[in-house]
Write a protein that holds these residues in place. Structure first.
Motif: not given
Length: 394
Positions: A342-344, A202-223
């Motif tokens: 621990a910010t995105p 509940k607490v960490l998933a939104p932060r980690f997913l927001a991080t993943a979203e930013r990483l995906f914008k840097k490289d759309p080929n990331l899995t």
């Protein structure tokens, strides 16, 4: 000679450790029987489960207060059963708040008690060691630096190594893991581990997913691979993930690897990844044993932080590090971004730096290999022999 032991393991990590130790005990004493609280791994080893391990799984003081009636009923039930018909030995695995109280009562009644996985007194509330001395006949510790702590206090102690170091290969097989997960062998993969408890997700998933979203914008080929401990946690995580734009996100549970039930799904995600974003806890040690660079993160709500400070009378841990790999190395081998850090934005920068720096990845893997060799001790056999020695009065 037939031995009957009482056993309590309260979390998935304790269930896995307990199953391996129970298997080691049965190799040395085939007629041994175990009963108490555990999970599917212990049940698969033949333990008689009185209560499922999730009866003890809580997250912090607030959750513990909410579940206090259930915890008290469970504690009273197993205590009365074992006081009425004493086992030859009681083995408590982790879950110190539950187990140490139980161990103290059973030891006072004449039952030998062994506690496996020492509480983190080296980080929080050292004064607990005096109650540990009262509660245990012997403590089995999984980190080498812990042995001297207990010896100095006159507590019988055995360093048994960490069971994960025996189970995880010294050299991970990235290609094989990617084949099992049907991943491109040449793609860049990030594992995300936001914890196994509902309140952690509940607490960490939104932060980690927001991080993943930013990483995906840097490289759309990331899995992105996200292992979940069970279907309930997967559903909880999926509900949060729907708020984010991550087409390459794969959420995994054990059912995704049919025929490999004994191997946690998180291990395949870690073995297959290039870098991991991990909640502080046992998962950081697993990540290190797979020789993967990681960013360690955690966040506690303000009320829980205040309650921890009040109970421990500490504003922060005794040590300079929070993540187990850094504690073992006594150095910041990998970044730790905790609480307001621990910010995105900061998590994204830290993960990206590791992802693109191959020299840093190699240096981290070398340090983690040294840690792996230190922890690899045939834990199941050493722990089983120490437990049997206590049962037999040695």
């Amino acid at each position: 000679m037939s031995l009957k032991i009482g056993l309590v393991a309260g979390e998935p990590s304790g269930d896995l450790i307990g199953a391996r130790v129970l298997a080691g005990l049965k190799r040395l004493s085939p007629a041994l029987e175990a009963q108490g609280i555990g999970g599917p791994a212990l049940q698969a080893e033949g333990m008689d489960i009185w209560h499922p391990m999730h009866a003890l799984t809580v997250f912090g003081y607030v959750d513990a207060l909410k579940r206090l009636p259930t915890l008290l009923r469970t504690h009273q039930d197993v205590k009365q059963r074992w006081l009425g018909e004493a086992p030859d030995l009681f083995l408590g695995i982790d879950a110190p708040d539950f187990n140490l109280r139980l161990e103290a009562r059973l030891k006072a009644s004449g039952t030998p008690t062994v506690h496996l996985v020492g509480p983190s007194i080296w980080a929080w509330r050292y004064e607990r060691i005096h109650f540990i001395k009262q509660a245990v006949t012997r403590i089995l510790v999984v980190f080498p630096f812990e042995e001297a702590i207990y010896q100095n206090e006159g507590i019988p102690v055995t360093y048994v190594g960490h069971p994960l170091a025996d189970e995880i290969p010294l050299v991970p097989d990235l290609q094989a893991a990617r084949q099992r997960l049907k991943l491109d062998e040449n793609s860049r993969v990030i594992a995300i581990l936001p914890g196994s408890r509902a309140s952690e997700i509940k607490v960490l998933a939104p932060r980690f997913l927001a991080t993943a979203e930013r990483l995906f914008k840097k490289d759309p080929n990331l899995t992105f691979l996200v292992p979940m401990v069970n279907e309930s946690r997967r559903q909880q995580f999926d509900a949060i993930a729907r708020e984010f734009n991550l087409p390459s996100l794969r959420v995994l549970t054990q059912s995704d690897l049919l025929g490999q039930a004994a191997r946690p799904i998180a291990w395949d995600a870690l073995e297959a990844c290039d870098v991991a974003l991990v909640a502080s806890g046992t998962a950081t040690l697993e990540t290190a044993l797979f020789k993967k660079p990681m960013v360690i993160s955690y966040y506690l709500p303000l009320l829980m932080r205040k309650m921890m400070t009040w109970k421990s009378k500490q504003a922060r841990p005794y040590l300079d590090w929070v993540g187990l790999p850094n504690i073992l190395a006594k150095d910041f081998i990998v970044p730790e971004l905790l609480q307001d850090e621990a910010t995105p934005e900061k998590l994204t920068d830290a993960v990206w730096r590791l992802l693109v720096d191959e020299r840093k990845q190699a240096s981290i893997a070398e340090s983690f290999l040294e840690i792996h060799h230190t922890l690899k001790r045939d834990t199941a056999t050493i722990a089983a022999q120490a437990i049997l020695n206590v049962a037999n009065g040695y």
